[in-house]
Design a protein around this motif. Structure first.
Motif, PDB file in Angstrom:
ATOM      1  N   LEU A   6      26.370 -20.485  32.068  1.00  0.00           N
ATOM      2  CA  LEU A   6      26.599 -21.678  32.777  1.00  0.00           C
ATOM      3  C   LEU A   6      25.904 -21.502  33.917  1.00  0.00           C
ATOM      4  O   LEU A   6      26.030 -20.455  34.754  1.00  0.00           O
ATOM      5  CB  LEU A   6      28.278 -21.651  32.993  1.00  0.00           C
ATOM      6  N   VAL A   7      25.323 -22.691  34.516  1.00  0.00           N
ATOM      7  CA  VAL A   7      24.545 -22.659  35.738  1.00  0.00           C
ATOM      8  C   VAL A   7      25.086 -23.944  36.520  1.00  0.00           C
ATOM      9  O   VAL A   7      24.617 -25.020  36.100  1.00  0.00           O
ATOM     10  CB  VAL A   7      22.881 -22.794  35.560  1.00  0.00           C
ATOM     11  N   THR A   8      26.143 -23.502  37.638  1.00  0.00           N
ATOM     12  CA  THR A   8      26.638 -24.678  38.331  1.00  0.00           C
ATOM     13  C   THR A   8      25.409 -25.127  39.219  1.00  0.00           C
ATOM     14  O   THR A   8      24.722 -24.444  39.748  1.00  0.00           O
ATOM     15  CB  THR A   8      27.729 -24.263  39.214  1.00  0.00           C
ATOM     16  N   GLY A   9      25.299 -26.501  39.648  1.00  0.00           N
ATOM     17  CA  GLY A   9      24.127 -26.801  40.029  1.00  0.00           C
ATOM     18  C   GLY A   9      22.988 -26.815  39.525  1.00  0.00           C
ATOM     19  O   GLY A   9      21.744 -26.721  40.106  1.00  0.00           O
ATOM     20  N   GLY A  10      22.857 -26.773  38.268  1.00  0.00           N
ATOM     21  CA  GLY A  10      21.731 -26.476  37.446  1.00  0.00           C
ATOM     22  C   GLY A  10      20.595 -27.751  37.433  1.00  0.00           C
ATOM     23  O   GLY A  10      19.540 -27.303  36.840  1.00  0.00           O
ATOM     24  N   ALA A  11      20.976 -28.729  37.837  1.00  0.00           N
ATOM     25  CA  ALA A  11      19.893 -29.758  37.829  1.00  0.00           C
ATOM     26  C   ALA A  11      19.057 -29.892  39.375  1.00  0.00           C
ATOM     27  O   ALA A  11      18.404 -30.538  39.430  1.00  0.00           O
ATOM     28  CB  ALA A  11      20.698 -31.101  37.709  1.00  0.00           C
ATOM     29  N   PHE A  13      17.077 -27.909  42.443  1.00  0.00           N
ATOM     30  CA  PHE A  13      15.964 -27.320  43.091  1.00  0.00           C
ATOM     31  C   PHE A  13      15.743 -25.907  42.240  1.00  0.00           C
ATOM     32  O   PHE A  13      14.989 -25.690  41.243  1.00  0.00           O
ATOM     33  CB  PHE A  13      15.453 -27.318  44.506  1.00  0.00           C
ATOM     34  N   ILE A  14      16.578 -24.924  42.817  1.00  0.00           N
ATOM     35  CA  ILE A  14      16.537 -23.711  42.414  1.00  0.00           C
ATOM     36  C   ILE A  14      17.139 -23.653  40.887  1.00  0.00           C
ATOM     37  O   ILE A  14      16.671 -23.028  39.851  1.00  0.00           O
ATOM     38  CB  ILE A  14      17.535 -22.770  43.261  1.00  0.00           C
ATOM     39  N   GLY A  15      18.394 -24.142  40.591  1.00  0.00           N
ATOM     40  CA  GLY A  15      19.141 -24.064  39.570  1.00  0.00           C
ATOM     41  C   GLY A  15      18.228 -24.670  38.286  1.00  0.00           C
ATOM     42  O   GLY A  15      18.290 -23.932  37.219  1.00  0.00           O
ATOM     43  N   TYR A 216      19.431 -15.508  49.496  1.00  0.00           N
ATOM     44  CA  TYR A 216      18.269 -16.235  49.359  1.00  0.00           C
ATOM     45  C   TYR A 216      17.579 -16.352  50.769  1.00  0.00           C
ATOM     46  O   TYR A 216      18.364 -16.796  51.579  1.00  0.00           O
ATOM     47  CB  TYR A 216      17.934 -17.407  48.621  1.00  0.00           C
ATOM     48  N   PHE A 217      16.315 -16.014  51.096  1.00  0.00           N
ATOM     49  CA  PHE A 217      15.546 -16.349  52.339  1.00  0.00           C
ATOM     50  C   PHE A 217      14.986 -17.809  51.911  1.00  0.00           C
ATOM     51  O   PHE A 217      15.536 -18.705  51.230  1.00  0.00           O
ATOM     52  CB  PHE A 217      14.463 -15.336  52.573  1.00  0.00           C
ATOM     53  N   ASN A 218      13.984 -18.298  52.577  1.00  0.00           N
ATOM     54  CA  ASN A 218      13.622 -19.730  52.875  1.00  0.00           C
ATOM     55  C   ASN A 218      12.907 -19.808  51.543  1.00  0.00           C
ATOM     56  O   ASN A 218      11.765 -19.664  51.348  1.00  0.00           O
ATOM     57  CB  ASN A 218      12.971 -19.835  54.047  1.00  0.00           C
ATOM     58  N   THR A 219      13.728 -20.604  50.565  1.00  0.00           N
ATOM     59  CA  THR A 219      12.979 -20.716  49.278  1.00  0.00           C
ATOM     60  C   THR A 219      12.207 -22.391  49.283  1.00  0.00           C
ATOM     61  O   THR A 219      12.578 -23.246  49.941  1.00  0.00           O
ATOM     62  CB  THR A 219      13.957 -20.915  48.298  1.00  0.00           C
ATOM     63  N   VAL A 262      10.132 -20.209  44.687  1.00  0.00           N
ATOM     64  CA  VAL A 262      11.267 -20.386  43.768  1.00  0.00           C
ATOM     65  C   VAL A 262      11.369 -19.340  42.641  1.00  0.00           C
ATOM     66  O   VAL A 262      12.160 -18.887  41.907  1.00  0.00           O
ATOM     67  CB  VAL A 262      11.622 -21.664  43.373  1.00  0.00           C
ATOM     68  N   SER A 263      10.009 -19.332  42.009  1.00  0.00           N
ATOM     69  CA  SER A 263       9.977 -18.397  40.820  1.00  0.00           C
ATOM     70  C   SER A 263      10.311 -16.720  41.031  1.00  0.00           C
ATOM     71  O   SER A 263      10.734 -16.168  40.264  1.00  0.00           O
ATOM     72  CB  SER A 263       8.419 -18.444  40.413  1.00  0.00           C
ATOM     73  N   ASP A 264      10.270 -16.376  42.474  1.00  0.00           N
ATOM     74  CA  ASP A 264      10.739 -14.844  42.797  1.00  0.00           C
ATOM     75  C   ASP A 264      12.108 -15.061  42.943  1.00  0.00           C
ATOM     76  O   ASP A 264      13.006 -14.122  42.747  1.00  0.00           O
ATOM     77  CB  ASP A 264       9.954 -14.637  44.092  1.00  0.00           C
ATOM     78  N   ILE A 265      12.681 -16.290  43.349  1.00  0.00           N
ATOM     79  CA  ILE A 265      14.305 -16.375  43.369  1.00  0.00           C
ATOM     80  C   ILE A 265      15.046 -16.219  41.909  1.00  0.00           C
ATOM     81  O   ILE A 265      15.813 -15.416  41.510  1.00  0.00           O
ATOM     82  CB  ILE A 265      14.642 -17.704  44.063  1.00  0.00           C
TER      83      ILE A 265
END
Length: 376
Positions: A6-11, A13-15, A216-219, A262-265
């Motif tokens: 489950l990914v909350t906030g999955g829609a 940027f990061i999700g 997370y730092f500045n993504t 974001v790919s490193d996040i």
């Protein structure tokens, strides 16, 4: 065999990038998102999902503050990535109730479900933030490593921007900020992210649900909400430039941050899912490199072929910090390796930005801060 995730906030940027990576790894993914209009425009009203969101994931429209909706989303999940949050440092200082309600109470509802309802969740990964540190770590020639707090009103009124030692008042130099640094949140947003991190780790320990907090730092990267004037600075500057306006930089532009693609996040999240050594701990996710805000504006301007020079405002926003970049040695020791340098990451961002239409809401946001005395 893959996990049920489950990914909350999955829609968001990061999700959404995390969803792509989880599906590619063979997991079954459920997205739970409220499609907040500030981020997603009119999608919720039209009953639509972002066109970039993977088609082969389950989608549930819902709010983490709604217990019944959340119970349905958690049902059957093995792993939860809790990405849902209202994001915006400046806006959080006047929409206080909304931020605390969405971030702190929303996380409380999720944890209450995990504490009191039957479920199969065996791991929880929560998105924390570098904002919880406040100022970063600094070095004083006389006193060694020091942790200054906010600059004084007199110093800021004199437009004396750089940090000074809290013990002797002499200038200090920024150092990488490690996880052991004392936390000193300087905005309501930061306080709510600290709440999310500490609540998840506390409940996880108490109930034996392995939990990891990622600071997370500045993504930055594709899919940032370009029409949201409270999102990350790279997206805000891109929106201004797309609309023929100059990026506006507070202070003198020499303040610095750690810009992580974001790919490193996503890489760090997948590591947290798989590595038992990370459980019940918090980790920085950044690059270990610092970049000034002026450098960001100038690089985006070059890539977008803009002749609009950045506007240096020489103003200060309440709660702003001067320097903070990550010490990522703890995460590196477990296999994390930042893969995207800032120049390459900006290329990816700009390629996406050029295919988008952005509403520039920066002036409205600046006016909101100014009329409340939060930008001086």
């Amino acid at each position: 065999m893959g996990e049920r995730v489950l990914v909350t906030g999955g829609a968001g940027f990061i999700g959404s990038h995390l969803v792509d990576a989880l599906l590619e790894a063979g997991h079954t993914v459920r997205v739970f998102d409220s499609l907040d209009p500030q981020v997603h425009g009119g999608l919720r009203e039209r009953g639509q999902w972002p066109d970039y969101l993977a088609t082969d994931c389950e989608k549930i429209l819902g709010d983490v503050r709604n217990r019944d909706e959340l119970v349905a989303a958690v049902d059957g999940a093995d792993v939860i990535f809790h990405q849902a949050a209202a994001v915006g440092v400046g806006q959080s200082m006047y929409e206080i109730e909304r931020y605390v309600d969405a971030n702190t109470r929303g996380t409380a509802v999720l944890l209450d479900v995990l504490a009191n309802d039957k479920h199969d969740v065996r791991k929880l990964i929560v998105a924390s933030s570098m904002s919880i540190y406040g100022e970063g770590t600094y070095r004083c020639d006389q006193h060694g490593q020091v942790y200054p707090q906010l600059r004084s009103a007199d110093q800021l009124a004199a437009r004396d921007w750089e940090m000074r030692c809290p013990l002797c008042g002499e200038p200090v130099a920024p150092l990488p900020t490690g996880e052991e640094k004392p936390l000193y949140s300087t905005s309501i947003y930061a306080i709510t992210k600290k709440d999310q991190e500490e609540m998840c780790l506390t409940v996880g320990r108490a109930y034996g649900i392995p939990t990891v907090a990622l600071r997370y730092f500045n993504t930055y990267g594709s899919r940032q909400a370009l029409s949201n004037p409270y999102t990350g600075v790279a997206a805000i500057f891109s929106s201004r430039l797309l609309n023929g306006q100059p990026p506006v930089i507070f202070e003198d532009g020499q303040q610095s941050r750690d810009f992580v693609h974001v790919s490193d996040i996503v890489q760090a999240n997948l590591l947290a899912m798989d590595r038992a050594e990370m459980e019940y701990q918090a980790f920085n996710v950044g690059t270990g490199q610092c970049t000034t805000i002026l450098q960001v504006a100038e690089m985006l301007g070059r890539h977008l072929d803009s002749r609009r020079a950045p506007e240096i405002a020489q103003k200060f926003r309440a709660g702003d910090i001067r320097h903070c970049f990550a010490d990522v040695s703890r995460l590196r020791a477990l296999g994390y390796q930042p893969r995207v340098g800032f120049e390459d990451g900006v290329n990816e961002l700009v390629n996406w930005v050029q295919s988008q239409t952005a509403v520039d809401g920066f002036e409205r946001a600046r006016e909101e801060l100014s009329k409340r005395g939060l930008a001086v």
